[in-house]
Design a protein around this motif. Structure first.
Motif, PDB file in Angstrom:
ATOM      1  N   ILE A   1       0.863  -1.187   0.000  1.00 12.07           N
ATOM      2  CA  ILE A   1       0.000   0.000   0.000  1.00 12.07           C
ATOM      3  C   ILE A   1       0.900   1.238   0.000  1.00 12.07           C
ATOM      4  O   ILE A   1       1.772   1.371   0.869  1.00 12.07           O
ATOM      5  N   TYR A   2       0.708   2.098  -0.979  1.00 12.40           N
ATOM      6  CA  TYR A   2       1.626   3.240  -1.123  1.00 12.40           C
ATOM      7  C   TYR A   2       0.869   4.552  -1.237  1.00 12.40           C
ATOM      8  O   TYR A   2      -0.272   4.602  -1.700  1.00 12.40           O
ATOM      9  N   ASN A   3       1.538   5.608  -0.803  1.00  8.66           N
ATOM     10  CA  ASN A   3       0.984   6.952  -0.875  1.00  8.66           C
ATOM     11  C   ASN A   3       1.219   7.491  -2.287  1.00  8.66           C
ATOM     12  O   ASN A   3       2.362   7.730  -2.687  1.00  8.66           O
ATOM     13  N   LYS A   4       0.144   7.688  -3.023  1.00  7.48           N
ATOM     14  CA  LYS A   4       0.253   8.092  -4.430  1.00  7.48           C
ATOM     15  C   LYS A   4       0.770   9.524  -4.581  1.00  7.48           C
ATOM     16  O   LYS A   4       1.190   9.912  -5.667  1.00  7.48           O
TER      17      LYS A   4
ATOM     18  N   GLU B   1       4.211   5.205  -9.130  1.00 10.86           N
ATOM     19  CA  GLU B   1       3.960   3.801  -9.462  1.00 10.86           C
ATOM     20  C   GLU B   1       4.624   2.904  -8.422  1.00 10.86           C
ATOM     21  O   GLU B   1       5.719   3.216  -7.941  1.00 10.86           O
ATOM     22  N   PRO B   2       4.019   1.803  -8.080  1.00 13.28           N
ATOM     23  CA  PRO B   2       4.652   0.898  -7.105  1.00 13.28           C
ATOM     24  C   PRO B   2       5.880   0.240  -7.715  1.00 13.28           C
ATOM     25  O   PRO B   2       5.925  -0.014  -8.922  1.00 13.28           O
TER      26      PRO B   2
ATOM     27  N   PRO C   1      -9.962  -1.351  -7.110  1.00 12.50           N
ATOM     28  CA  PRO C   1      -8.543  -1.681  -7.327  1.00 12.50           C
ATOM     29  C   PRO C   1      -7.876  -2.315  -6.114  1.00 12.50           C
ATOM     30  O   PRO C   1      -6.988  -3.152  -6.264  1.00 12.50           O
ATOM     31  N   GLY C   2      -8.271  -1.904  -4.901  1.00 11.78           N
ATOM     32  CA  GLY C   2      -7.675  -2.494  -3.712  1.00 11.78           C
ATOM     33  C   GLY C   2      -8.002  -3.973  -3.607  1.00 11.78           C
ATOM     34  O   GLY C   2      -7.120  -4.813  -3.380  1.00 11.78           O
TER      35      GLY C   2
ATOM     36  N   GLY D   1      -2.584   3.916  -3.127  1.00 15.29           N
ATOM     37  CA  GLY D   1      -2.780   2.887  -4.135  1.00 15.29           C
ATOM     38  C   GLY D   1      -2.412   1.542  -3.534  1.00 15.29           C
ATOM     39  O   GLY D   1      -1.739   1.476  -2.501  1.00 15.29           O
ATOM     40  N   VAL D   2      -2.849   0.485  -4.176  1.00 19.30           N
ATOM     41  CA  VAL D   2      -2.594  -0.865  -3.673  1.00 19.30           C
ATOM     42  C   VAL D   2      -2.053  -1.727  -4.810  1.00 19.30           C
ATOM     43  O   VAL D   2      -2.542  -1.654  -5.946  1.00 19.30           O
TER      44      VAL D   2
END
Length: 435
Positions: free
Chosen positions: A171-174, A179-180, A374-375, A297-298
């Protein structure tokens, strides 16, 4: 258009069920069929196999539901009551306390007919006589992912139907990462840069073996072999895995708070305050991050330095019929309720209310649903590499020794090999003493 399509599919399914009732048709699981629900768009079919009309109807069934999830049960319960006349009385308990509560109330009038649990509770609950096998046709089972069905199967018997699947994801802070990353090596370098700027890159509670299993598995260290006495965690691969974990502590990329009993709260606070770019967490965290206004985002977990995916632990929550219900002569209807509450229509409604992800094949294949969720889609994608937690009771002896092993290495109290040897010795002693 959708109504006509739904009607067409429902008619097709009815034809399929009629065919399945043929005398030469064998059902899966335990070799029988007891007239299960007709599936999506239909709350219950009590017709077929000459069974429902012959079964005495109880006035009510007692269902033990997860804490704060009762409201999501009510719609399915009402449909079942409207169809059968059987009331559903539900009681909420923390899902981790179900076995403990069944030990207290199993012989009383409060005993549940249906209970929800995580799949790692199957083995212990069977051993203690709390739950019974169920009989379900292929038509019903084929709606779920095979891994979720396997997770609820113990000693070749099916004990429940899947309710929700969960595994940890990236899980990232957009606002901080467009992009991950594809690899943990990339994330490691980003974490070093973030540290130089006074922040954190990636955070995870890896002293909790539920979260670090993906690393051990990715490096090739399995928990159990063919028997519970075969433990591979102190293998060369296990040493490689724990040394990789230690690298993150040694470099100061993880704060000391990640080794405390409040580690999960530390991760959430740093992420929601914007002090960490990304975290490893499960779908249960989504709502909190949304409520705190994080633009997140996940994605599936990045690959390990050896190029292997992380085989994160997968948990499957299920609905189970209890042996207490069988003793009260209610188990036929309890099993019917399990089929109704798990069917596609009710599972989708439940997801909309709780965010718990039902492992239904139809959702994974629905591009519109994937686009709008999306998650959940990322969780389903990570589930492809995930490993179902062992259902055998011996798994309960693994958690604490592995926590001690990771903490001992991360705090330089001992080296990796000795820490894992000690952990495996404790696990074996506990298994020998308790099973």
């Amino acid at each position: 258009m959708k109504k006509w399509l739904g009607l067409f599919l429902a008619l097709g399914l009815i034809v399929g069920l009629m065919a399945a009732c043929g005398p030469n048709e064998e059902s899966s699981g335990n070799g029988g069929d007891s007239g299960e629900s007709s599936g999506e768009g239909d709350s219950q079919s009590t017709e077929g196999e000459g069974s429902s009309e012959e079964q005495p109807k109880p006035d009510k069934l007692i269902v033990w539901e997860d804490q704060d999830k009762g409201e999501a049960l009510e719609a399915a319960a009402k449909k079942f009551t409207d169809e059968t006349g059987i009331e559903i009385e539900y009681v909420e308990y923390n899902i981790t306390k179900m076995q403990e509560n069944m030990a207290l109330d199993g012989s009383t009038e409060k005993a549940p007919d249906v209970v929800t649990m995580s799949h790692d509770g199957v083995g212990p609950s069977v051993a203690k006589g709390y739950i019974k096998p169920i009989e379900v046709s292929d038509d019903v089972l084929n709606k779920y992912t095979q891994s979720s069905v396997d997770a609820l199967t113990y000693q070749d018997k099916l004990y429940g139907l899947p309710k929700a699947v969960e595994t940890t994801v990236f899980i990232y802070n957009k606002d901080k990462m467009e992009e991950p990353p594809e690899s943990m090596d990339e994330m490691y370098e980003m974490s070093k840069t973030a540290k130089e700027e006074g922040n954190y890159g990636f955070l995870a509670t890896w002293d909790n073996f539920y979260f670090s299993h993906g690393i051990f598995h990715g490096f090739g260290a399995n928990v159990f072999g063919e028997s519970p006495s075969e433990i591979g965690l102190n293998s060369e691969a296990g040493v490689e895995a724990i040394n990789y974990i230690d690298k993150w502590y040694e470099e100061g990329l993880f704060p000391e708070g990640l080794l405390s009993k409040n580690a999960a709260s530390v991760v959430d606070r740093l992420f929601t305050d914007g002090d960490a770019i990304a975290v490893q967490n499960g779908p249960w965290a989504f709502q909190n991050y949304t409520d705190k206004g994080v633009n997140y985002g996940v994605a599936p977990m990045p690959d390990l330095p050896n190029g292997e995916p992380q085989g994160t632990f997968m948990g499957v929550k299920g609905w189970f019929v209890t042996s207490f219900s069988q003793q009260k002569g209610k188990d036929y209807w309890a099993e019917e309720f399990v089929k109704v509450v798990s069917n596609e229509e009710n599972a989708k409604e439940r997801y909309d209310m709780t965010g718990e992800i039902p492992p239904l094949k139809a959702l994974v294949e629905d591009e519109e649903w994937v686009s709008n969720n999306p998650g959940a889609a990322a969780v389903m994608e990570q589930s492809k590499n995930a490993v179902a937690m062992p259902v055998i009771p011996e798994m309960a002896e693994v958690w604490d020794p592995m926590k001690t092993a990771v903490q001992s290495v991360a705090t330089d109290k001992t080296d990796a090999q000795k820490a894992l040897d000690d952990a495996v010795n404790v696990i074996k002693q506990q298994i020998e003493a308790n099973y």
